[in-house]
Motif scaffolding. Structure first.
Motif, short mmCIF file in Angstrom:
data_model
loop_
_atom_site.label_atom_id
_atom_site.label_comp_id
_atom_site.label_asym_id
_atom_site.label_seq_id
_atom_site.Cartn_x
_atom_site.Cartn_y
_atom_site.Cartn_z
N ASP A 282 0.82 -1.25 0.02
CA ASP A 282 -0.11 0.07 -0.06
C ASP A 282 1.01 1.15 0.06
OD1 ASP A 282 -2.11 -1.69 -0.02
OD2 ASP A 282 -2.73 -1.15 2.29
N LEU B 103 2.96 1.87 -14.19
CA LEU B 103 2.53 3.20 -13.68
C LEU B 103 3.17 4.52 -13.96
CD1 LEU B 103 2.40 1.98 -9.81
CD2 LEU B 103 0.35 2.30 -11.23
N LEU C 101 -2.35 7.92 -10.35
CA LEU C 101 -2.53 6.40 -9.60
C LEU C 101 -1.64 6.55 -8.48
CD1 LEU C 101 -3.27 3.52 -11.99
CD2 LEU C 101 -4.74 4.84 -10.68
N VAL C 102 -0.33 6.90 -8.97
CA VAL C 102 0.54 6.98 -7.74
C VAL C 102 0.57 8.16 -6.97
CG1 VAL C 102 3.41 7.19 -7.43
CG2 VAL C 102 2.35 6.15 -9.49
N LEU D 118 -2.92 4.00 -2.82
CA LEU D 118 -2.72 3.07 -4.00
C LEU D 118 -2.37 1.49 -3.30
CD1 LEU D 118 -3.02 2.63 -7.24
CD2 LEU D 118 -0.48 2.66 -7.00
N ARG D 119 -3.22 0.53 -3.52
CA ARG D 119 -2.87 -0.81 -3.32
C ARG D 119 -2.43 -1.72 -4.60
NH1 ARG D 119 -5.95 -4.54 0.93
NH2 ARG D 119 -4.59 -3.13 2.14
N VAL D 120 -1.35 -2.37 -4.36
CA VAL D 120 -0.70 -3.20 -5.59
C VAL D 120 -0.51 -4.54 -4.90
CG1 VAL D 120 0.94 -3.72 -7.31
CG2 VAL D 120 0.35 -1.26 -6.90
N ARG E 108 -14.51 0.70 -7.89
CA ARG E 108 -13.31 1.43 -8.30
C ARG E 108 -12.84 0.62 -9.52
NH1 ARG E 108 -10.65 0.87 -2.64
NH2 ARG E 108 -13.20 0.84 -2.25
N ILE F 176 -3.98 -3.54 -9.31
CA ILE F 176 -3.47 -2.37 -8.98
C ILE F 176 -4.82 -1.53 -8.79
CG2 ILE F 176 -2.55 -0.08 -9.78
CD1 ILE F 176 -0.72 -1.97 -11.54
N PRO G 290 -6.98 1.97 -6.46
CA PRO G 290 -6.87 2.99 -5.37
C PRO G 290 -7.74 2.54 -4.14
CG PRO G 290 -8.56 3.70 -7.11
CD PRO G 290 -7.93 2.29 -7.49
#
Length: 272
Positions: free
Chosen positions: A79, A201, A207-208, A212-214, A250, A269, A271
């Motif tokens: 995150d 990204l 997005l950055v 953000l969760r990846v 989302r 990926i 938000p």
């Protein structure tokens, strides 16, 4: 920031740091030039290296580096809450959030001490036998040491992601494998998979800029000489119930790492 929900899956809530706690491993070091992007943000591939590094440091500090030297990561959830910026001092904390006798989940919190950036992560690590290269039981005393920060003692593996196909992809591009990407297992190192995420990204800077969760899962190793293709999909709001009820509002983007028809890894990926 909108909270995700659920204790498992892509929307899981990460365990908060049990601080102060004598078994939370705590270290600090400066954010280096090689770890930042053009704007000075700590990159996710660099954060993945820090997650590996503090794991090795903790093993050494606990006295188990010789008896439990080899680990592979099956999944990392990271995150980006607030970007950590250049010239900051990193405070990196690591503790166990769940375990079984062959694997464990380890939480890492990376704070920017001076400017307030924050990255939270949880990784699923498998203890590997040097001879068989397969999962291996942890020693009882090592497992007991891990369990001092968690009550989850029956950790099970469950994949959160499914592969996307080429036929309906939003984009497909090749990602070249370099000699320097290969690690001790003769596979592409975990942090390089996060370089793929950063590469993706770079086309979506918005997005950055937001929380953000990846989540990145590893299915099979990538070797030197493989023709690695990244197959990207975009799932708009309302079509994302496949990722869990907490994410239907989302956009979820996915990356499928493929060599031929074999899926090597998967990333999601979205938000927070």
């Amino acid at each position: 920031m909108q909270q995700t929900d659920g204790s498992t899956g892509l929307g899981k809530v990460l365990m908060p740091v049990p601080d102060p706690h004598p078994d939370v491993f705590d270290r600090q070091w400066p954010l280096r030039v090689a770890d930042i992007d053009r704007l000075g943000r700590l990159r996710m591939d660099a954060a993945a290296r820090h997650i590996q590094d503090i794991g090795q440091d903790q093993l050494r500090q606990m006295g188990y580096e010789a008896t439990h030297p080899l680990w592979i990561v099956r999944r990392t959830m990271m995150d980006l809450i607030r970007p950590i910026e250049f010239q900051d001092m990193l405070r990196v904390r690591r503790w166990c959030s769940g375990a079984s006798n062959r694997w464990c989940e380890m939480r890492v919190r990376i704070d920017g001490k001076r400017k307030g950036g924050l990255v939270e992560a949880e990784s699923f690590w498998i203890n590997i036998n040097r001879e068989t290269q397969g999962p291996s039981r942890m020693s009882d005393d090592f497992l007991a040491a891990l369990m001092r920060t968690t009550s989850v003692d029956r950790l099970r593996w469950k994949a959160y992601l499914t592969a996307g196909g080429r036929q309906d992809a939003a984009e497909i591009h090749e990602y070249p494998i370099r000699f320097t990407d290969i690690d001790l297992f003769d596979h592409m190192n975990n942090s390089v998979y996060w370089s793929v995420v950063e590469d993706y990204l770079s086309s979506y800077p918005e997005l950055v800029a937001a929380p953000l969760r990846v989540t990145l899962e590893h299915d099979a190793p990538v070797a030197l000489g493989d023709k690695l293709e990244i197959v990207a999909h975009v799932h708009p709001p309302g079509s994302t119930d496949q990722f869990g009820p907490g994410l239907v509002d989302r956009t979820v983007r996915t990356l499928t790492y493929m060599v031929g028809e074999e899926v090597k890894a998967l990333a999601a990926i979205f938000p927070l």
